[in-house]
Design an enzyme around this catalytic site. Structure first.
Site, PDB file in Angstrom:
ATOM      1  N   CYS A  70      21.619   4.350  49.020  1.00 25.88           N
ATOM      2  CA  CYS A  70      22.569   3.268  48.735  1.00 25.88           C
ATOM      3  C   CYS A  70      23.277   3.509  47.399  1.00 25.88           C
ATOM      4  CB  CYS A  70      21.839   1.928  48.698  1.00 25.88           C
ATOM      5  SG  CYS A  70      22.903   0.542  48.224  1.00 25.88           S
ATOM      6  N   CYS A  73      22.444   0.722  44.485  1.00 30.74           N
ATOM      7  CA  CYS A  73      21.155   0.599  43.816  1.00 30.74           C
ATOM      8  C   CYS A  73      21.215   1.317  42.466  1.00 30.74           C
ATOM      9  CB  CYS A  73      20.049   1.211  44.682  1.00 30.74           C
ATOM     10  SG  CYS A  73      19.629   0.239  46.146  1.00 30.74           S
ATOM     11  N   HIS A 116      17.758  -4.236  46.490  1.00 30.54           N
ATOM     12  CA  HIS A 116      18.502  -3.852  47.693  1.00 30.54           C
ATOM     13  C   HIS A 116      18.217  -4.786  48.864  1.00 30.54           C
ATOM     14  CE1 HIS A 116      20.492  -1.034  50.502  1.00 30.54           C
ATOM     15  NE2 HIS A 116      19.523  -1.343  51.341  1.00 30.54           N
ATOM     16  N   HIS A 167      23.477  -3.504  50.542  1.00 28.43           N
ATOM     17  CA  HIS A 167      23.084  -4.058  49.243  1.00 28.43           C
ATOM     18  C   HIS A 167      23.859  -5.355  48.978  1.00 28.43           C
ATOM     19  CE1 HIS A 167      21.223  -3.065  45.253  1.00 28.43           C
ATOM     20  NE2 HIS A 167      22.031  -4.055  44.898  1.00 28.43           N
ATOM     21  N   HIS A 169      26.243  -7.617  47.590  1.00 28.04           N
ATOM     22  CA  HIS A 169      27.385  -7.400  46.710  1.00 28.04           C
ATOM     23  C   HIS A 169      28.597  -8.153  47.238  1.00 28.04           C
ATOM     24  CE1 HIS A 169      28.468  -4.633  49.938  1.00 28.04           C
ATOM     25  NE2 HIS A 169      29.682  -4.521  49.419  1.00 28.04           N
ATOM     26  N   GLN A 171      33.172  -8.569  46.282  1.00 33.18           N
ATOM     27  CA  GLN A 171      34.321  -7.829  45.794  1.00 33.18           C
ATOM     28  C   GLN A 171      35.280  -8.763  45.075  1.00 33.18           C
ATOM     29  OE1 GLN A 171      35.912  -4.716  48.590  1.00 33.18           O
ATOM     30  NE2 GLN A 171      34.558  -5.738  50.056  1.00 33.18           N
TER      31      GLN A 171
END
Length: 353
Positions: A70, A73, A116, A167, A169, A171
């Site tokens: 990933c 991470c 993660h 993971h 996250h 934007q």
């Protein structure tokens, strides 16, 4: 919050956001990366009046890597990632495969946690507050770029949505124009203001929703409700009770309460389809006033806009998704399979004990 800015091997900016003021972030990106090359171009549709981004370089972006590869991470030993340090609280960096770049805007990735296997709903209130502060800081910084007119912070969650990295996250897109959805809101606000002699449409909508049966959660400073004309099977709008145009204008009381309300809302989303169901896929989207000129929306200024978050899932019931078919995709006329009143009731029923 401590903020530390650095550069990745290919020149992209990376920013650590830490809860502790004594955190030291001096790790160097050891990857042999070539400078980032983007081909982003914004084109305007003369018939619809909106804009689209053409970004052919995104065809080569990372697609569903195994967990031990990933890129979000922390770096560990010889396994190097987008984050050079071996740990982090929250981090933001320029997207390696941006939809918008240069004069066409900017795209950033926001990693909520180094874990993660977690999700935003698993964060503590302190961690969620740190992410809120990061969103606010990036909104401020990006708004000062000469090419940026609107800042959009969002999270896509789940493979059903199209997420290619597991993971946790989100934007941030910094657009060089006012987005079509925001423009529609501003035109409605302008028309309502003129028709009523100055009344704010966001205030009127919020007052109506507060008095109705579709309220899901209510705190002292925030309220979450399923809107009267919800487009999606389970859709919730989260508003601060005091109208502000953007994240920068939230007061400390609202910032403090936000993690409590938002985390509970996300956890209810994960429970609405029952035990044993996979995590609910969703999109969580912050709507902020544009920073560009608003002359085309006669009589409207930034303070007339109301910051709010829209959270929705494409899952309509257990094991079934809501697809955008002919009416939705061809004519932008949504057909909702779940009555908003039922959705609100369901979200109230799954309140945590």
């Amino acid at each position: 919050m401590k903020k530390t800015s650095t550069r990745l091997a290919d020149g992209r900016e990376l920013i650590y956001y830490d809860q502790r003021d004594d955190s030291v972030r001096d790790a160097v990106d050891r990857r042999p990366l070539d400078p980032t090359v983007t081909t982003s171009e914004v084109r305007r549709d003369p018939l619809l009046g909106d804009s689209i981004a053409v970004a052919s370089h995104r065809q080569g972006r990372i697609y569903h890597p195994p967990a031990d590869e990933c890129p979000l991470c922390p770096s560990q030993g010889d396994r190097l990632s987008e984050i050079p340090d071996s740990s982090y609280d929250a981090v933001v960096f320029e997207n390696r495969f941006p939809s918008l770049a240069g004069d066409s805007g900017r795209c950033e990735v926001v990693c909520f946690t180094s874990d993660h296997n977690a999700s935003f709903a698993d964060l503590t209130e302190e961690q969620a507050r740190l992410v809120l502060d990061a969103w606010t800081d990036r909104t401020s910084e990006l708004s000062h770029l000469p090419s940026v007119e609107q800042v959009f912070c969002f999270e896509n969650r789940g493979a059903e949505i199209g997420v290619t990295l597991g993971h946790p996250h989100g934007q941030i897109y910094a657009y060089p124009f006012t987005t079509p959805r925001t423009a529609l809101m501003l035109r409605s606000v302008a028309a309502h203001k003129e028709a009523t002699g100055g009344e704010n449409l966001f205030d009127a909508v919020l007052e109506r929703e507060l008095a109705d049966e579709r309220v899901v959660l209510e705190g002292e400073h925030w309220v979450a409700f399923v809107p009267y004309a919800a487009h999606w099977p389970y859709e919730v709008h989260l508003y601060p009770k005091r109208r502000v145009p953007d994240l920068l204008a939230l007061d400390e009381e609202a910032r403090t309460e936000f993690p409590q309300v938002y985390l509970e809302l996300l956890r209810r989303f994960d429970r609405i389809f029952g035990e044993g169901e996979p995590p609910t896929p969703y999109i969580s989207a912050w709507h902020q006033a544009p920073f560009g000129a608003l002359e085309e929306f006669e009589g409207v200024n930034r303070d007339d806009f109301a910051l709010h978050l829209e959270l929705f899932t494409i899952r309509r019931t257990s094991g079934k998704l809501k697809f955008l078919a002919g009416s939705e995709s061809g004519m932008n006329v949504f057909i909702n399979d779940v009555p908003p009143e039922f959705a609100a009731q369901r979200l109230r029923e799954v309140a945590s004990s």
